[in-house]
Design a protein around this motif. Structure first.
Motif, PDB file in Angstrom:
ATOM      1  N   ASN A 342      16.117  -3.150   1.751  1.00 28.68           N
ATOM      2  CA  ASN A 342      14.904  -3.882   2.190  1.00 28.68           C
ATOM      3  C   ASN A 342      13.593  -3.210   1.784  1.00 28.68           C
ATOM      4  OD1 ASN A 342      16.616  -5.739   3.565  1.00 28.68           O
ATOM      5  ND2 ASN A 342      16.781  -4.243   5.236  1.00 28.68           N
ATOM      6  N   GLU A 343      13.594  -2.467   0.687  1.00 25.11           N
ATOM      7  CA  GLU A 343      12.343  -1.877   0.202  1.00 25.11           C
ATOM      8  C   GLU A 343      11.524  -2.939  -0.522  1.00 25.11           C
ATOM      9  OE1 GLU A 343      12.069   2.636  -0.870  1.00 25.11           O
ATOM     10  OE2 GLU A 343      13.683   1.711  -1.992  1.00 25.11           O
ATOM     11  N   ASN A 344      10.213  -2.823  -0.394  1.00 25.80           N
ATOM     12  CA  ASN A 344       9.316  -3.750  -1.068  1.00 25.80           C
ATOM     13  C   ASN A 344       8.897  -3.147  -2.403  1.00 25.80           C
ATOM     14  OD1 ASN A 344       7.363  -5.496  -1.898  1.00 25.80           O
ATOM     15  ND2 ASN A 344       6.047  -5.284  -0.092  1.00 25.80           N
ATOM     16  N   ALA A 345       9.206  -3.863  -3.496  1.00 26.56           N
ATOM     17  CA  ALA A 345       8.881  -3.340  -4.826  1.00 26.56           C
ATOM     18  C   ALA A 345       7.385  -3.287  -5.082  1.00 26.56           C
ATOM     19  CB  ALA A 345       9.559  -4.193  -5.902  1.00 26.56           C
ATOM     20  N   GLU A 346       6.601  -4.063  -4.298  1.00 21.75           N
ATOM     21  CA  GLU A 346       5.144  -4.066  -4.472  1.00 21.75           C
ATOM     22  C   GLU A 346       4.478  -2.939  -3.675  1.00 21.75           C
ATOM     23  OE1 GLU A 346       3.533  -5.917  -6.462  1.00 21.75           O
ATOM     24  OE2 GLU A 346       4.694  -7.748  -6.820  1.00 21.75           O
ATOM     25  N   ASN A 347       5.272  -2.194  -2.897  1.00 17.62           N
ATOM     26  CA  ASN A 347       4.742  -1.158  -2.005  1.00 17.62           C
ATOM     27  C   ASN A 347       3.748  -0.239  -2.671  1.00 17.62           C
ATOM     28  OD1 ASN A 347       5.208  -1.021   0.662  1.00 17.62           O
ATOM     29  ND2 ASN A 347       6.843   0.503   0.575  1.00 17.62           N
ATOM     30  N   GLU A 348       4.094   0.152  -3.900  1.00 22.56           N
ATOM     31  CA  GLU A 348       3.330   1.170  -4.608  1.00 22.56           C
ATOM     32  C   GLU A 348       1.867   0.762  -4.747  1.00 22.56           C
ATOM     33  OE1 GLU A 348       4.546   3.805  -8.231  1.00 22.56           O
ATOM     34  OE2 GLU A 348       4.215   1.766  -8.847  1.00 22.56           O
ATOM     35  N   GLU A 349       1.653  -0.563  -4.841  1.00 28.66           N
ATOM     36  CA  GLU A 349       0.290  -1.018  -5.071  1.00 28.66           C
ATOM     37  C   GLU A 349      -0.412  -1.398  -3.773  1.00 28.66           C
ATOM     38  OE1 GLU A 349       1.389  -3.982  -7.875  1.00 28.66           O
ATOM     39  OE2 GLU A 349       2.438  -2.380  -8.923  1.00 28.66           O
ATOM     40  N   ASP A 350       0.354  -1.610  -2.709  1.00 28.05           N
ATOM     41  CA  ASP A 350      -0.259  -2.080  -1.465  1.00 28.05           C
ATOM     42  C   ASP A 350      -0.511  -0.953  -0.475  1.00 28.05           C
ATOM     43  OD1 ASP A 350      -0.058  -4.540  -2.564  1.00 28.05           O
ATOM     44  OD2 ASP A 350       1.793  -5.093  -1.544  1.00 28.05           O
ATOM     45  N   GLU A 351       0.356   0.018  -0.457  1.00 28.52           N
ATOM     46  CA  GLU A 351       0.221   1.083   0.544  1.00 28.52           C
ATOM     47  C   GLU A 351       0.854   2.350   0.005  1.00 28.52           C
ATOM     48  OE1 GLU A 351       3.698   0.438   3.556  1.00 28.52           O
ATOM     49  OE2 GLU A 351       2.833  -1.501   3.113  1.00 28.52           O
ATOM     50  N   ARG A 352       0.617   3.430   0.692  1.00 26.83           N
ATOM     51  CA  ARG A 352       1.200   4.695   0.240  1.00 26.83           C
ATOM     52  C   ARG A 352       2.705   4.679   0.473  1.00 26.83           C
ATOM     53  NH1 ARG A 352      -2.751   9.477   2.532  1.00 26.83           N
ATOM     54  NH2 ARG A 352      -4.576   8.954   1.291  1.00 26.83           N
ATOM     55  N   GLU A 353       3.455   5.218  -0.484  1.00 21.02           N
ATOM     56  CA  GLU A 353       4.895   5.330  -0.278  1.00 21.02           C
ATOM     57  C   GLU A 353       5.296   6.793  -0.399  1.00 21.02           C
ATOM     58  OE1 GLU A 353       7.039   3.145  -3.201  1.00 21.02           O
ATOM     59  OE2 GLU A 353       6.155   4.199  -4.885  1.00 21.02           O
ATOM     60  N   ALA A 354       6.277   7.190   0.382  1.00 25.59           N
ATOM     61  CA  ALA A 354       6.714   8.588   0.378  1.00 25.59           C
ATOM     62  C   ALA A 354       7.739   8.785  -0.721  1.00 25.59           C
ATOM     63  CB  ALA A 354       7.323   8.933   1.734  1.00 25.59           C
ATOM     64  N   VAL A 355       7.745  10.002  -1.288  1.00 26.81           N
ATOM     65  CA  VAL A 355       8.705  10.273  -2.349  1.00 26.81           C
ATOM     66  C   VAL A 355      10.129  10.282  -1.794  1.00 26.81           C
ATOM     67  CG1 VAL A 355       8.520  12.793  -2.186  1.00 26.81           C
ATOM     68  CG2 VAL A 355       9.236  11.754  -4.320  1.00 26.81           C
ATOM     69  N   VAL A 356      10.302  10.763  -0.552  1.00 30.98           N
ATOM     70  CA  VAL A 356      11.615  10.762   0.095  1.00 30.98           C
ATOM     71  C   VAL A 356      11.527   9.882   1.339  1.00 30.98           C
ATOM     72  CG1 VAL A 356      13.441  12.190   1.084  1.00 30.98           C
ATOM     73  CG2 VAL A 356      11.995  13.130  -0.704  1.00 30.98           C
ATOM     74  N   THR A 357      12.382   8.869   1.428  1.00 32.32           N
ATOM     75  CA  THR A 357      12.341   7.974   2.585  1.00 32.32           C
ATOM     76  C   THR A 357      12.973   8.662   3.790  1.00 32.32           C
ATOM     77  OG1 THR A 357      14.488   6.995   2.094  1.00 32.32           O
ATOM     78  CG2 THR A 357      12.556   5.945   1.091  1.00 32.32           C
ATOM     79  N   GLU A 358      12.733   8.105   4.972  1.00 33.87           N
ATOM     80  CA  GLU A 358      13.285   8.678   6.204  1.00 33.87           C
ATOM     81  C   GLU A 358      14.815   8.671   6.164  1.00 33.87           C
ATOM     82  OE1 GLU A 358      13.069  10.847   9.360  1.00 33.87           O
ATOM     83  OE2 GLU A 358      11.273  10.157   8.311  1.00 33.87           O
ATOM     84  N   GLN A 359      15.397   7.573   5.617  1.00 34.20           N
ATOM     85  CA  GLN A 359      16.869   7.486   5.533  1.00 34.20           C
ATOM     86  C   GLN A 359      17.426   8.577   4.624  1.00 34.20           C
ATOM     87  OE1 GLN A 359      14.621   5.041   5.179  1.00 34.20           O
ATOM     88  NE2 GLN A 359      15.554   2.996   5.317  1.00 34.20           N
ATOM     89  N   GLU A 360      16.728   8.837   3.484  1.00 28.48           N
ATOM     90  CA  GLU A 360      17.188   9.880   2.563  1.00 28.48           C
ATOM     91  C   GLU A 360      17.074  11.250   3.206  1.00 28.48           C
ATOM     92  OE1 GLU A 360      16.102   7.771  -1.707  1.00 28.48           O
ATOM     93  OE2 GLU A 360      14.803   9.320  -0.922  1.00 28.48           O
TER      94      GLU A 360
END
Length: 789
Positions: A342-360
């Motif tokens: 359920n990751e949003n591919a547009e995330n990078e342009e809309d909001e900050r994304e972390a290099v490592v997700t909480e699940q990882e």
């Protein structure tokens, strides 16, 4: 590409001498000046069928006939260029859209400038080879124009002008010359319309200068927008760095910056950094390893931050982490598709994304907890992080679109959106792709390529190449497998087919032994030769014979199809075969290394027909020891083509007493003696049972999978092929001692056996001996459990 070699006489009146000067730094630190002379001429053709003036300039081909001009007299028309057009791309255009240029029926009549070809070669060797392949494909009509050797298109580099600016100016100059030259050619032919000469570039400054010079110049997006099926074609163009920069201007830097090449090389030389190929675990996408010469064990790399944008297969430089950060290899299977749902591919342009997700992060924490306090099996090992990339090993990737990343599923909408492609290869991260056809691509196998992976982006960015078809359909999955394993499955080009014998399937061994084809060949047509192969085999490349001699010994022969008679060194067929490497067998079809005329007919040792072969003929005693051996080109006539099962039945049938069957029985007896001697000498036989897929006769759909039964006849063929290889290798070494090569399998490192040895010791109480092949073979033979046979 056509050679433009001329006679000395043609260099008189229209030739001007110029020179190029290069400065080269030597290892000693001195600077060397290199001057190269250039002979500028006016007899290099434009290769347009519209130009009668250049027809006489066309160089002669193989049969002394003038080469046909490459560029069509009726080039394709578009909305923007209804009169038709020729394309002159610059280097950036080829680097950004090679997939577009390779697409069938999309782009034709392209002038590849010498300046551009050399610049592509310097920037990307794989793309250069793909461009060369396009110039050799007659249907695509790509013509290499040697603009740096034509007097009117050659330019000198100005003082303080960069090489890049000089090359851009050379492209514009060539475009201007082509436009003027064609206008003159067409003026003489009043009923013909002059095609437009269009420069393609992704360089804004180059486009601006071209337009100032009155040239027709477009970027890729504007040009492709005017073509039919533009939405699909636009997806095949890599998004430019400038476009990404504008989107990423506010983005946070997620990954560490790479070291400079000089810093990496200095570190590797000093031993503080290490270089090797980055390999990702197929079971855990968050863990990779790099084998470096300095250590027996591979260095572990865990987590996204430490792998720092490296993709499996890249040549990387790593730095070892402090000892308190060392980890044990993972024992847990982690799949990116499950962890990052359920990751949003547009995330990078809309909001900050972390290099490592909480699940990882949680998955990695679980691994650390497991390894602490464990015995030898879970010991922490030297762990490292990637500090730079020496060479990218990106390729084309097959996968499917993550349905959770698609925002709009309206098939009518042609708005561009970012989606994730999940590669078939579990070692490769998700690829962010911008596409106008997301809804159409859902549920399909898709081919994409990676364009970049910047510090601001959590995932690599790529572009769409083409759809292979619906998921889980035979055609799409077969195509996906072939692409993933880099199997060449395009049809053989015309240049290869031209190398085949003109007689085709009617070719025969010449009847007269005085024919040049018989030169140096022995006539072995009287021998009772037969072949033994899997059922349904049509490319029979080896055959055997045996007969008892008056002295009680045996004459035994192995005969291999003489392919070299038809495939000459370095011709088009030889080069194509070396690219393919082998014939690939799939469940329902085969991808041939050589055209079928050779593979399944002229170079197949079929029964009842005469064929050229290479033969090794031995005299063997009753103990299967070699008394003498001879090696020769030959002509043979096989008496029968057996399957393994049919050969076994023939040998076992006591009622069969003909000479061919007797010869097969001699081969069987001798092969068992050869095998016994080989095993006694310490041969290690590691074999898994092969499976055969049974097909439904009408639909060719698979209906059952069965294990192939290994018969004595399988081992009969194997033993004599080994004996032939050993004998030929000995002969090569005897005749060419300075150049003979041996493919040697060195003893594997002891630590390769550690895991297996520990498991056998703990669970079965068996000691694995690994001192030699024989010791391993004996140990494995001793690993027998009567309760679990």
């Amino acid at each position: 590409m056509t050679s433009l070699k001329r006679s000395h006489a043609s260099t008189s009146s229209t030739t001007t001498l110029s020179s190029k000067t290069y400065l080269r730094t030597l290892k000693s630190g001195k600077v060397q000046k290199i001057v190269r002379e250039l002979y500028l001429r006016q007899d290099i053709p434009c290769s347009s069928q519209l130009c009668t003036a250049c027809l006489d300039l066309a160089p002669s081909g193989f049969h002394k006939k003038a080469e046909t001009p490459v560029l069509s007299n009726t080039p394709a028309a578009t909305k923007q260029f209804p009169q038709g057009h020729y394309l002159v791309p610059d280097t950036n255009a080829f680097l950004s859209a090679m997939d577009l240029f390779e697409s069938e029926g999309v782009v034709q009549d392209v002038v590849v400038l010498q300046t551009v070809l050399e610049e592509v070669k310097n920037r990307s060797l794989p793309l250069y080879h793909r461009l060369i392949a396009l110039t050799k494909n007659e249907g695509k009509r790509f013509y290499v124009f040697f603009n740096d050797f034509r007097l009117e298109t050659y330019i000198q580099r100005d003082v303080r002008e960069t090489i890049n600016d000089r090359n851009d100016r050379a492209v514009r100059k060539a475009c201007a010359w082509y436009a003027g030259h064609l206008k003159e050619a067409v003026t003489a032919r009043k009923s013909v319309r002059c095609p437009a000469v269009v420069m393609l570039s992704e360089d804004r400054e180059n486009l601006r200068k071209a337009k100032d010079d009155g040239l027709l110049a477009l970027n890729l997006h504007d040009y492709v927008s005017g073509l039919p099926d533009a939405d699909r074609l636009l997806d095949m163009v890599a998004s430019g760095r400038e476009g990404r920069a504008s989107r990423d201007s506010k983005a946070e830097l997620l990954y560490p910056e790479y070291m400079s090449i000089s810093a990496m090389l200095t570190g590797v030389k000093a031993g503080t950094l290490h270089q090797g190929v980055f390999n990702v675990s197929p079971y855990n996408y968050l863990e990779g390893s790099v084998h470096v010469p300095a250590f027996d064990r591979s260095l572990i790399i865990q987590g996204r931050e430490n792998s720092n944008r490296a993709v499996s297969g890249d040549l990387v430089v790593v730095e070892i982490l402090p000892k308190d950060q060392w980890k044990a290899p993972s024992s847990k299977a982690i799949d990116e598709e499950d962890v990052n749902k359920n990751e949003n591919a547009e995330n990078e342009e809309d909001e900050r994304e972390a290099v490592v997700t909480e699940q990882e992060r949680r998955a990695l924490q679980d691994e650390v907890k497991k390894t602490h306090g464990k015995g030898a099996e879970g010991r922490p090992q030297p762990t490292s992080k990637v500090v730079g990339i020496i060479k990218r090993n990106w390729r084309q990737y097959v996968g499917h679109i993550d349905k959770d990343s698609v925002r709009s599923r309206n098939k009518e909408s042609r708005a561009q959106q970012a989606v994730f492609l999940i590669p078939m290869d579990k070692r490769v991260p998700k690829i962010r792709v911008r596409t106008r056809q997301a809804a159409d691509l859902l549920g399909k196998r898709v081919l994409v390529t990676i364009d970049s992976w910047d510090r601001e982006s959590r995932y690599p960015v790529g572009h769409f190449i083409r759809s292979l078809g619906e998921l889980e359909t035979k055609g799409a999955e077969t195509g996906a497998l072939l692409l993933e394993w880099d199997v060449q499955y395009r049809p053989f080009p015309k240049t290869v087919l031209d190398c085949l014998p003109a007689e085709g399937h009617d070719w025969k061994v010449p009847a007269s032994t005085d024919d040049p084809g018989w030169k140096g060949r022995r006539d072995l047509r009287d021998l009772l030769v037969c072949s033994i192969d899997p059922p349904g085999c049509v490319d029979i490349d080896d055959a055997l014979h045996a007969r008892q001699l008056p002295n009680g010994n045996y004459e035994v022969g192995v005969h291999i199809a003489d392919v070299s008679h038809f495939v000459r060194p370095n011709n088009s067929m030889d080069k194509e075969a070396s690219l393919r490497g082998t014939t690939v067998y799939l469940v329902d079809k085969r991808i041939d290394m050589l055209p079928m005329l050779l593979g399944t007919d002229l170079c197949s040792l079929k029964p009842y027909v005469e064929r050229y072969a290479f033969s090794v003929v031995w005299e063997l005693d009753r103990n299967a020891d070699i008394v003498s051996a001879s090696f020769t080109k030959s002509v043979i006539r096989s008496r029968e083509a057996f399957s393994y099962e049919a050969a076994q039945l023939r040998i076992d049938d006591k009622s069969q007493k003909d000479d061919l069957t007797k010869g097969m029985r001699h081969l069987m007896i001798l092969s068992k003696k050869l095998r016994a001697k080989r095993m006694a000498a310490g041969a290690l036989n590691l074999a898994s049972p092969e499976v055969r897929v049974e097909m439904e006769s009408e639909t060719s759909d698979p209906v059952d999978v069965k294990t192939k039964q290994l018969l004595d006849t399988n081992q009969l063929v194997e033993e004599f092929m080994l004996l032939a290889n050993i004998s030929v290798a000995g002969r090569i070494y005897e005749v060419f001692p300075q150049t003979a090569l041996l493919r040697r399998h060195a003893a594997p490192p002891k630590n390769n056996f550690e895991e297996l040895s520990n498991q056998l010791k703990v669970k079965k109480g068996v000691e694995l001996q690994t001192d030699s092949s024989k010791a391993v073979a004996d140990s494995l033979d001793a690993c027998a459990d009567p309760n679990e046979p």
